[in-house]
Design a protein around this motif. Sequence first.
Motif, mmCIF file in Angstrom:
data_model
loop_
_atom_site.group_PDB
_atom_site.id
_atom_site.type_symbol
_atom_site.label_atom_id
_atom_site.label_comp_id
_atom_site.label_asym_id
_atom_site.label_seq_id
_atom_site.Cartn_x
_atom_site.Cartn_y
_atom_site.Cartn_z
ATOM 1 N N GLY A 81 0.820 -1.211 0.000
ATOM 2 C CA GLY A 81 0.000 0.000 0.000
ATOM 3 C C GLY A 81 0.848 1.252 0.000
ATOM 4 N N ASP A 82 1.929 1.234 0.793
ATOM 5 C CA ASP A 82 2.840 2.390 0.837
ATOM 6 C C ASP A 82 3.512 2.602 -0.513
ATOM 7 N N TRP A 83 3.921 1.486 -1.139
ATOM 8 C CA TRP A 83 4.565 1.577 -2.451
ATOM 9 C C TRP A 83 3.593 2.155 -3.468
ATOM 10 N N ARG A 84 2.358 1.698 -3.446
ATOM 11 C CA ARG A 84 1.346 2.197 -4.384
ATOM 12 C C ARG A 84 1.124 3.691 -4.174
ATOM 13 N N ALA A 85 1.053 4.092 -2.912
ATOM 14 C CA ALA A 85 0.826 5.511 -2.601
ATOM 15 C C ALA A 85 1.976 6.381 -3.099
ATOM 16 N N SER A 86 3.202 5.862 -3.014
ATOM 17 C CA SER A 86 4.352 6.642 -3.470
ATOM 18 C C SER A 86 4.317 6.845 -4.986
ATOM 19 N N VAL A 87 3.795 5.851 -5.701
ATOM 20 C CA VAL A 87 3.681 5.978 -7.163
ATOM 21 C C VAL A 87 2.606 6.995 -7.521
ATOM 22 N N THR A 88 1.487 6.962 -6.826
ATOM 23 C CA THR A 88 0.375 7.864 -7.158
ATOM 24 C C THR A 88 0.618 9.295 -6.702
ATOM 25 N N GLU A 89 1.739 9.561 -6.047
ATOM 26 C CA GLU A 89 2.098 10.940 -5.720
ATOM 27 C C GLU A 89 2.410 11.730 -6.991
ATOM 28 N N TYR A 90 2.900 11.022 -8.018
ATOM 29 C CA TYR A 90 3.231 11.706 -9.279
ATOM 30 C C TYR A 90 2.583 11.044 -10.489
#
Length: 214
Positions: free
Chosen positions: A130-139
């Motif tokens: 979930g954290d990895w996914r969130a980091s991708v959707t930041e940009y």
Amino acid sequence: MSAIRLLVLGAVRQHGRAHGYQVRNDLEYWGAHEWSNAKPGSIYHALKQMAKQGLLYEHETAPSTAGGPPRTEYEITEKGTVEYLDLVREALVSTYNQKPDMLSAAVGLMVDLPRAEVIDLLKQRVSGLGDWRASVTEYYTPEDGPEQLGHIGEIMNLWLHQADAGATWTRSLIERIEGGAYTFAGEGEPFVGVLAEGEENPFATGERHAGDDA
């Protein structure tokens, strides 16, 4: 992390004591030569290296009564057991930068840990995904489609699909384990996943290697 290190330690531990060809035979039985770097040369090299590092203990054996050469048998040490279980734990939790062979190896060996601990580790894995996914959707905004970043957007699209699929699979595994599937450490007789001495391996490659008789 190296999958060969984890796989070799796991195979030796399940046998109690095993010579190199037994370990190779087991890893081919598991199909590890197809989905990891567990080739004969790397298996024998790993055994020797981990013996030097104190993770395995070497036993010199007498020649076989059938006239075969003496072999070196390996037994996992206390230090090796600690290393092995730590590798299983780390591989179950690791997410975005992990090679598929590490997760495959850890899932195949996870029953050497207690059930509650495996459930906790897998929940940490879901959180990490979930954290990895969130980091991708930041940009990268999934709703706008990959074209917003040209064809490079397909990379982010791939990462999101991998994160989502990984989380779905991990949650389903957690559900099965919570439901009582499989026999974990401390719960009784474990599943026997290694071949007995002389037992035929239907998945053996049949390719000879210089280390097979060592």
